[in-house]
Design a protein around this motif. Structure first.
Motif, PDB file in Angstrom:
ATOM      1  N   VAL A 184      30.769  -0.825  54.120  1.00 37.38           N
ATOM      2  CA  VAL A 184      32.050  -0.748  53.181  1.00 37.38           C
ATOM      3  C   VAL A 184      32.100   1.095  53.553  1.00 37.38           C
ATOM      4  O   VAL A 184      31.362   2.419  53.785  1.00 37.38           O
ATOM      5  N   HIS A 185      33.601   1.471  53.133  1.00 33.12           N
ATOM      6  CA  HIS A 185      33.578   3.091  53.237  1.00 33.12           C
ATOM      7  C   HIS A 185      34.437   3.193  51.815  1.00 33.12           C
ATOM      8  O   HIS A 185      34.497   2.481  50.928  1.00 33.12           O
ATOM      9  N   LEU A 186      34.041   4.443  51.528  1.00 32.84           N
ATOM     10  CA  LEU A 186      34.456   4.490  50.025  1.00 32.84           C
ATOM     11  C   LEU A 186      35.534   6.139  51.004  1.00 32.84           C
ATOM     12  O   LEU A 186      35.029   7.246  50.606  1.00 32.84           O
ATOM     13  N   ASP A 187      37.100   5.881  50.137  1.00 33.81           N
ATOM     14  CA  ASP A 187      37.508   6.988  50.278  1.00 33.81           C
ATOM     15  C   ASP A 187      37.478   8.349  49.277  1.00 33.81           C
ATOM     16  O   ASP A 187      37.939   7.811  48.287  1.00 33.81           O
ATOM     17  N   LEU A 188      37.003   9.701  49.042  1.00 31.45           N
ATOM     18  CA  LEU A 188      36.566  10.264  48.708  1.00 31.45           C
ATOM     19  C   LEU A 188      37.734  11.055  47.593  1.00 31.45           C
ATOM     20  O   LEU A 188      37.891  11.543  46.836  1.00 31.45           O
ATOM     21  N   ASP A 189      38.724  11.221  48.272  1.00 33.83           N
ATOM     22  CA  ASP A 189      40.231  12.108  48.183  1.00 33.83           C
ATOM     23  C   ASP A 189      40.599  10.937  47.386  1.00 33.83           C
ATOM     24  O   ASP A 189      41.395  11.647  45.766  1.00 33.83           O
ATOM     25  N   LYS A 190      40.983   9.401  47.502  1.00 31.08           N
ATOM     26  CA  LYS A 190      42.019   8.354  46.924  1.00 31.08           C
ATOM     27  C   LYS A 190      40.681   7.850  46.563  1.00 31.08           C
ATOM     28  O   LYS A 190      42.002   7.016  45.387  1.00 31.08           O
ATOM     29  N   GLY A 191      39.719   8.016  45.812  1.00 21.95           N
ATOM     30  CA  GLY A 191      38.933   6.888  44.715  1.00 21.95           C
ATOM     31  C   GLY A 191      39.190   5.214  45.402  1.00 21.95           C
ATOM     32  O   GLY A 191      38.658   4.993  44.175  1.00 21.95           O
ATOM     33  N   VAL A 192      38.612   4.783  46.022  1.00 20.57           N
ATOM     34  CA  VAL A 192      39.505   3.529  46.325  1.00 20.57           C
ATOM     35  C   VAL A 192      38.491   3.318  48.042  1.00 20.57           C
ATOM     36  O   VAL A 192      37.145   4.642  48.560  1.00 20.57           O
ATOM     37  N   ALA A 193      38.258   1.815  47.938  1.00 19.92           N
ATOM     38  CA  ALA A 193      36.674   1.418  48.613  1.00 19.92           C
ATOM     39  C   ALA A 193      37.369   0.240  49.865  1.00 19.92           C
ATOM     40  O   ALA A 193      37.744  -0.246  49.333  1.00 19.92           O
ATOM     41  N   GLY A 194      36.449   0.276  51.102  1.00 19.92           N
ATOM     42  CA  GLY A 194      36.966  -1.135  51.626  1.00 19.92           C
ATOM     43  C   GLY A 194      36.215  -1.781  52.743  1.00 19.92           C
ATOM     44  O   GLY A 194      35.158  -0.965  52.620  1.00 19.92           O
ATOM     45  N   LEU A 195      35.983  -2.464  52.474  1.00 24.43           N
ATOM     46  CA  LEU A 195      34.995  -4.342  52.954  1.00 24.43           C
ATOM     47  C   LEU A 195      35.513  -3.264  54.712  1.00 24.43           C
ATOM     48  O   LEU A 195      36.634  -3.320  55.839  1.00 24.43           O
ATOM     49  N   ASP A 196      34.278  -2.519  55.648  1.00 24.27           N
ATOM     50  CA  ASP A 196      34.271  -2.403  56.782  1.00 24.27           C
ATOM     51  C   ASP A 196      33.788  -3.129  57.634  1.00 24.27           C
ATOM     52  O   ASP A 196      34.217  -4.635  58.827  1.00 24.27           O
ATOM     53  N   LEU A 197      32.549  -4.114  57.290  1.00 27.01           N
ATOM     54  CA  LEU A 197      32.267  -5.273  57.965  1.00 27.01           C
ATOM     55  C   LEU A 197      31.129  -6.035  57.413  1.00 27.01           C
ATOM     56  O   LEU A 197      30.252  -5.734  56.353  1.00 27.01           O
ATOM     57  N   PHE A 198      31.329  -7.525  57.626  1.00 23.69           N
ATOM     58  CA  PHE A 198      30.027  -8.880  56.750  1.00 23.69           C
ATOM     59  C   PHE A 198      30.180  -9.401  58.003  1.00 23.69           C
ATOM     60  O   PHE A 198      30.672 -10.478  58.535  1.00 23.69           O
ATOM     61  N   ASP A 199      28.554  -9.280  58.702  1.00 24.82           N
ATOM     62  CA  ASP A 199      28.269  -9.928  60.283  1.00 24.82           C
ATOM     63  C   ASP A 199      26.987 -10.738  59.622  1.00 24.82           C
ATOM     64  O   ASP A 199      26.143  -9.986  59.615  1.00 24.82           O
ATOM     65  N   ILE A 200      26.654 -11.922  59.568  1.00 22.19           N
ATOM     66  CA  ILE A 200      25.268 -12.108  59.855  1.00 22.19           C
ATOM     67  C   ILE A 200      25.207 -12.478  61.122  1.00 22.19           C
ATOM     68  O   ILE A 200      24.947 -12.771  62.148  1.00 22.19           O
ATOM     69  N   LYS A 201      23.409 -11.385  61.378  1.00 24.15           N
ATOM     70  CA  LYS A 201      22.860 -11.066  62.145  1.00 24.15           C
ATOM     71  C   LYS A 201      21.813 -12.237  62.136  1.00 24.15           C
ATOM     72  O   LYS A 201      21.769 -12.404  64.026  1.00 24.15           O
ATOM     73  N   SER A 202      21.422 -12.726  61.496  1.00 25.85           N
ATOM     74  CA  SER A 202      20.460 -13.553  62.006  1.00 25.85           C
ATOM     75  C   SER A 202      20.074 -15.071  60.870  1.00 25.85           C
ATOM     76  O   SER A 202      20.332 -14.343  60.086  1.00 25.85           O
ATOM     77  N   ILE A 203      19.310 -15.970  61.046  1.00 25.51           N
ATOM     78  CA  ILE A 203      19.415 -17.073  60.186  1.00 25.51           C
ATOM     79  C   ILE A 203      17.306 -17.435  60.605  1.00 25.51           C
ATOM     80  O   ILE A 203      17.783 -18.557  62.189  1.00 25.51           O
ATOM     81  N   ARG A 204      16.866 -16.657  59.584  1.00 25.02           N
ATOM     82  CA  ARG A 204      15.586 -16.662  61.179  1.00 25.02           C
ATOM     83  C   ARG A 204      14.856 -18.555  60.581  1.00 25.02           C
ATOM     84  O   ARG A 204      14.039 -18.834  61.242  1.00 25.02           O
ATOM     85  N   SER A 205      15.284 -19.162  59.666  1.00 24.27           N
ATOM     86  CA  SER A 205      14.920 -19.940  59.150  1.00 24.27           C
ATOM     87  C   SER A 205      15.819 -21.286  58.871  1.00 24.27           C
ATOM     88  O   SER A 205      16.979 -20.941  57.906  1.00 24.27           O
ATOM     89  N   LEU A 206      16.578 -22.393  59.524  1.00 19.34           N
ATOM     90  CA  LEU A 206      17.353 -23.373  59.335  1.00 19.34           C
ATOM     91  C   LEU A 206      16.766 -24.606  60.131  1.00 19.34           C
ATOM     92  O   LEU A 206      16.270 -24.846  61.475  1.00 19.34           O
ATOM     93  N   THR A 207      17.118 -25.487  59.112  1.00 16.97           N
ATOM     94  CA  THR A 207      17.015 -27.091  59.127  1.00 16.97           C
ATOM     95  C   THR A 207      18.062 -27.848  59.050  1.00 16.97           C
ATOM     96  O   THR A 207      18.538 -27.594  57.654  1.00 16.97           O
ATOM     97  N   ALA A 208      17.535 -29.043  59.122  1.00 16.66           N
ATOM     98  CA  ALA A 208      18.619 -29.967  58.771  1.00 16.66           C
ATOM     99  C   ALA A 208      17.695 -31.553  59.298  1.00 16.66           C
ATOM    100  O   ALA A 208      16.981 -31.522  60.021  1.00 16.66           O
ATOM    101  N   LYS A 209      17.563 -32.798  58.406  1.00 13.85           N
ATOM    102  CA  LYS A 209      17.375 -33.998  58.359  1.00 13.85           C
ATOM    103  C   LYS A 209      18.812 -34.624  57.633  1.00 13.85           C
ATOM    104  O   LYS A 209      19.440 -34.704  57.434  1.00 13.85           O
ATOM    105  N   LEU A 210      18.218 -35.675  59.106  1.00 12.01           N
ATOM    106  CA  LEU A 210      19.290 -36.527  58.733  1.00 12.01           C
ATOM    107  C   LEU A 210      18.948 -38.102  58.175  1.00 12.01           C
ATOM    108  O   LEU A 210      17.655 -38.422  57.921  1.00 12.01           O
ATOM    109  N   GLN A 211      19.097 -38.488  56.714  1.00  7.49           N
ATOM    110  CA  GLN A 211      18.847 -39.062  56.138  1.00  7.49           C
ATOM    111  C   GLN A 211      19.867 -40.814  55.607  1.00  7.49           C
ATOM    112  O   GLN A 211      21.476 -40.482  56.479  1.00  7.49           O
ATOM    113  N   GLY A 212      19.432 -42.027  55.813  1.00  5.34           N
ATOM    114  CA  GLY A 212      20.463 -43.029  55.517  1.00  5.34           C
ATOM    115  C   GLY A 212      20.540 -43.839  57.142  1.00  5.34           C
ATOM    116  O   GLY A 212      21.240 -44.728  56.974  1.00  5.34           O
ATOM    117  N   LEU A 213      19.728 -43.638  57.759  1.00  6.76           N
ATOM    118  CA  LEU A 213      20.007 -44.456  58.895  1.00  6.76           C
ATOM    119  C   LEU A 213      19.146 -45.351  58.935  1.00  6.76           C
ATOM    120  O   LEU A 213      19.939 -46.425  59.550  1.00  6.76           O
TER     121      LEU A 213
END
Length: 264
Positions: A184-213
């Motif tokens: 995020v950046h903060l413009d110190l003159d204008k007193g406003v902020a904005g988002l620059d990046l929201f990036d999911i880099k990794s998911i170390r544990s991810l599981t899926a289970k099928l049910q009702g089969l």
């Protein structure tokens, strides 16, 4: 050269000088902030003219980093509330259809997996991990933080077609230890902020289970579950980045940053 720097560092306690990253020795008594081009010195010259010594500069940086940690924590508190109130948690997920091929006993079979009625929940478990990193350019304070979700859960109904089989049921999944880069950046003159990046880099544990089969071969269960995970790691992760990024931009725009920025 390393020996000289090492000896200088030992003597520095008594003589009062510091070693810059470039290996130059600068005496504390001779420090001139106007000659220091590090990001925090530039910020101090622009907004905190009372800061003259390196000790004052170090204390300012420590305080500013603590303030920015608080700023990120504050916006995440607001974000959790916004997620829940705006219907983002739980979040409706799109339908997907994927075709596939699988060789069984030397014969290649075509198949199809369709998932629908999907939902994702627990976006409100978002949190900050570790201290923020700071940079400063052109009167803009740049804040870089590591975020994460403690726990994300998702579910879908599914229907598959393969060989003479037409299994259907529902799938439940969970993602843990999710690492996110947030800027995020903060413009110190204008007193406003904005988002620059929201990036999911990794998911170390991810599981899926099928049910009702009912009765179905294990390899097909595993194969279909892995297809669901591929969908999650691809378009669903992109969707989360987009939806959560938009929500964070809204939250950031509605926070008064003045109380988090020390002034001279």
């Amino acid at each position: 050269m390393r020996v000289i720097i090492f000896l200088a560092a030992l003597l520095g306690v008594a003589r009062g000088f510091v070693i810059h990253e470039e290996g130059h020795v600068i005496y504390e008594d001779s420090y001139v902030i106007e000659n220091d081009n590090c990001p925090m010195a530039r910020l101090a010259r622009d907004y905190m003219p009372h800061i003259k010594t390196q000790e004052q500069l170090r204390n300012m940086e420590i305080q500013l980093r603590a303030n920015m940690n608080q700023y990120v924590d504050h916006l995440l508190v607001n974000a959790r509330t916004y997620f829940l109130e705006s219907g983002l948690d739980p979040m409706t997920l799109p339908d997907y259809i994927r075709s596939f091929q699988k060789k069984v006993l030397g014969i290649t079979w075509n198949g199809q997996l369709g998932i629908n009625n999907g939902h994702l929940q627990d976006l409100a478990t978002i949190y900050r991990s570790g201290d923020v990193n700071l940079d400063y350019k052109n009167k803009i304070l740049l804040v870089d933080a590591n975020l994460g979700f403690k726990d994300l859960q998702f579910s879908y109904d599914f229907k598959a077609k393969f060989m003479a089989l037409g299994p259907k049921g529902y799938v439940v999944g969970r993602g843990n230890d999710i690492n996110i880069q947030f800027k995020v950046h903060l413009d110190l003159d204008k007193g406003v902020a904005g988002l620059d990046l929201f990036d999911i880099k990794s998911i170390r544990s991810l599981t899926a289970k099928l049910q009702g089969l009912g009765v179905i071969v294990d390899w097909l269960i595993d194969f279909l579950a892995n297809m669901v995970l591929v969908i999650f790691k691809g378009p669903i992760v992109v969707l989360i980045e987009h939806k959560v990024g938009d929500a964070l931009s809204h939250v950031i725009a509605n926070i008064d940053i003045s109380s988090f920025i020390p002034r001279g």
